[in-house]
Design a protein around this motif. Structure first.
Motif, mmCIF file in Angstrom:
data_model
loop_
_atom_site.group_PDB
_atom_site.id
_atom_site.type_symbol
_atom_site.label_atom_id
_atom_site.label_comp_id
_atom_site.label_asym_id
_atom_site.label_seq_id
_atom_site.Cartn_x
_atom_site.Cartn_y
_atom_site.Cartn_z
ATOM 1 N N GLN B 65 0.838 -1.205 0.000
ATOM 2 C CA GLN B 65 0.000 0.000 0.000
ATOM 3 C C GLN B 65 0.872 1.253 0.000
ATOM 4 O O GLN B 65 0.581 2.228 -0.693
ATOM 5 C CB GLN B 65 -0.909 0.015 1.241
ATOM 6 N N ASP B 66 1.943 1.183 0.762
ATOM 7 C CA ASP B 66 2.865 2.307 0.850
ATOM 8 C C ASP B 66 3.491 2.600 -0.510
ATOM 9 O O ASP B 66 3.570 3.751 -0.934
ATOM 10 C CB ASP B 66 3.932 1.963 1.885
ATOM 11 N N GLN B 67 3.895 1.521 -1.218
ATOM 12 C CA GLN B 67 4.508 1.723 -2.534
ATOM 13 C C GLN B 67 3.504 2.265 -3.533
ATOM 14 O O GLN B 67 3.822 3.146 -4.338
ATOM 15 C CB GLN B 67 5.106 0.407 -3.032
ATOM 16 N N LYS B 68 2.289 1.775 -3.460
ATOM 17 C CA LYS B 68 1.245 2.279 -4.357
ATOM 18 C C LYS B 68 0.986 3.754 -4.106
ATOM 19 O O LYS B 68 0.829 4.545 -5.041
ATOM 20 C CB LYS B 68 -0.061 1.511 -4.137
ATOM 21 N N LEU B 69 0.934 4.115 -2.829
ATOM 22 C CA LEU B 69 0.666 5.510 -2.471
ATOM 23 C C LEU B 69 1.794 6.402 -2.971
ATOM 24 O O LEU B 69 1.552 7.492 -3.505
ATOM 25 C CB LEU B 69 0.514 5.627 -0.959
ATOM 26 N N MET B 70 3.017 5.913 -2.823
ATOM 27 C CA MET B 70 4.159 6.696 -3.285
ATOM 28 C C MET B 70 4.114 6.887 -4.794
ATOM 29 O O MET B 70 4.302 7.992 -5.304
ATOM 30 C CB MET B 70 5.454 5.976 -2.872
ATOM 31 N N PHE B 71 3.814 5.820 -5.521
ATOM 32 C CA PHE B 71 3.750 5.943 -6.983
ATOM 33 C C PHE B 71 2.618 6.891 -7.383
ATOM 34 O O PHE B 71 2.783 7.717 -8.288
ATOM 35 C CB PHE B 71 3.541 4.568 -7.623
ATOM 36 N N LEU B 73 1.430 9.365 -5.638
ATOM 37 C CA LEU B 73 1.828 10.740 -5.314
ATOM 38 C C LEU B 73 2.720 11.309 -6.398
ATOM 39 O O LEU B 73 2.531 12.444 -6.849
ATOM 40 C CB LEU B 73 2.556 10.763 -3.964
ATOM 41 N N LEU B 74 3.682 10.487 -6.865
ATOM 42 C CA LEU B 74 4.593 10.967 -7.895
ATOM 43 C C LEU B 74 3.852 11.232 -9.190
ATOM 44 O O LEU B 74 4.070 12.246 -9.855
ATOM 45 C CB LEU B 74 5.696 9.936 -8.138
ATOM 46 N N PHE B 75 2.949 10.329 -9.538
ATOM 47 C CA PHE B 75 2.159 10.489 -10.757
ATOM 48 C C PHE B 75 1.386 11.808 -10.720
ATOM 49 O O PHE B 75 1.422 12.598 -11.667
ATOM 50 C CB PHE B 75 1.204 9.301 -10.874
ATOM 51 N N SER B 76 0.719 12.057 -9.590
ATOM 52 C CA SER B 76 -0.099 13.266 -9.506
ATOM 53 C C SER B 76 0.756 14.519 -9.431
ATOM 54 O O SER B 76 0.418 15.539 -10.025
ATOM 55 C CB SER B 76 -0.995 13.208 -8.282
ATOM 56 N N LEU B 77 1.864 14.431 -8.710
ATOM 57 C CA LEU B 77 2.726 15.608 -8.627
ATOM 58 C C LEU B 77 3.317 15.956 -9.986
ATOM 59 O O LEU B 77 3.482 17.124 -10.314
ATOM 60 C CB LEU B 77 3.857 15.380 -7.624
#
Lengths: 216, 166
Positions: B65-71, B73-77
């Motif tokens: 879940q943490d890795q998905k959230l990080m990806f 976040l990067l996608f949206s940023l």
């Protein structure tokens, strides 16, 4: 909110009519017949100001409006745009200072709420406890500085890369927000900001900032 | 942006020079230095190829879940920065997937507890290095880690692309 065009001095003479933006302090230059002590009061509580203005209502008085005292800030780069978002991510203020291409209203609203969620997610991903969200985003063409107040209102500015002291500038803008928006009795919380005095003082602060930049 | 610093600089790196494959964990030696806290490597599709942590007292989510959230976040940023970019007039729509190198990207963001350094290669490999908030520019470090990845992972004949690095 309509009074004659103010001159950019620190103490301006205005003809105040009802309703007006709330100034920082009011001093009557002509004594009122029912000269109450409230007439000279520093109008820092919206309620007092409102009552006071009700006394004034109907009469046309010449009063002295003291605008915000000059702030010493030394930000050293141009700001491209300024956003203020409320605690639920809605855009309540947006001002563009010359970025290329138009960001239309819908896009600025989307960007604001996207930033709100990015800010929240970044707190979740912190490896150490006590994270309060992004305060600086460095992109290849710009820097984004964000300041979050204790109540969750976020102020963020898109600036040139390497801009210095933008945090200070954002805090000054926050001060203007508390003085001219929150103390305005006609302002509804969490709603878009339409306060003339806020616009005026913000323009002054940014102008000063720009002059400081040119002087370098 | 120049990603490929050339092999010459790599051969001069002593800690990893002797081990041809598989990759030594980047960041432990010359990579992140003592301030590196977490490292993520994602491929174009969002698969986490490598996850390393050195200092992470707080864990709110389970690793996937943490890795998905990080990806995410990067996608949206990425789409946020390319949309808000004040120097280019021609901007796409918000939320449309961007090709690597398209639009204005970002290289770091800072909070009060950490600093996230980000590098995206032309092939869509995303390197994320989380460090102490007061570390300086880590772009060169990330380029160095990327060079290690190219040298010891991509050039490894036993490595199947798109699988976690072992």
């Amino acid at each position: 909110m309509r009074y004659s065009t103010p001159r950019p001095s620190n103490s301006v003479r205005h003809r105040i009519r009802f309703p007006v933006d709330l100034p920082r302090s009011l001093r009557l230059s002509t004594p009122v017949s029912s000269s109450s002590p409230a007439a000279c009061a520093d109008l820092h509580t919206p309620r007092a100001a409102f009552c006071f203005r009700r006394i004034l209502a109907g009469r046309s008085l010449s009063v002295e409006v003291s605008t915000h005292p000059p702030c010493v800030i030394m930000a050293s780069a141009a700001i491209y745009s300024l956003f203020i978002i409320n605690k639920s991510g809605g855009l309540i203020y947006y001002k563009d200072y010359g970025s290329a291409g138009r960001t239309d209203t819908n896009d600025s609203l989307r960007l604001a709420s996207l930033w709100h969620s990015m800010h929240a997610i970044s707190q979740q991903l912190s490896p150490t406890p006590g994270c309060e969200g992004i305060d600086l985003l460095q992109a290849h063409n710009f820097d984004l500085h964000c300041f979050q107040s204790l109540t969750g209102t976020k102020f963020f500015a898109v600036c040139e890369t390497g801009a210095q002291n933008i945090e200070v500038l954002l805090k000054v803008i926050y001060e203007l927000y508390t003085d001219f928006v929150l103390k305005n009795p006609f302002y509804e919380m969490e709603m878009p900001i339409r306060c003339e005095l806020f616009d005026l003082n913000l323009a002054q602060v940014l102008q000063k900032d720009r002059v400081a930049l040119l002087g370098r | 942006m120049q990603f490929f610093g050339g092999g010459s600089s790599l051969t001069s790196v002593p800690p990893d020079a002797g081990t041809p494959a598989p990759a030594a964990p980047p960041g432990t030696g010359t990579g992140g230095g003592p301030s590196a806290q977490v490292l993520y490597v994602f491929n174009r599709g969002g698969v986490c190829l490598l996850y390393r942590e050195w200092h992470r007292p707080l864990r709110t989510l389970d690793p996937t879940q943490d890795q998905k959230l990080m990806f995410g976040l990067l996608f949206s940023l990425r789409s946020f920065t390319s949309k808000i970019d004040p120097t280019t007039a021609e901007k796409g729509n918000l939320g449309v997937p961007l090709l690597p190198g398209q639009g204005c990207s970002f290289y770091s963001f800072k909070t009060n507890t950490y600093k996230l350094n980000f590098l995206e290669s032309p092939s869509g490999i995303k390197l994320i290095l989380i460090t102490h908030p007061r570390t300086g520019d880590q772009r060169d470090t990330l380029k160095h880690i990327y060079n290690l990845y190219v040298e010891y992972v991509v050039k490894n004949p036993l490595y199947a692309p798109g699988t976690p690095i072992k």
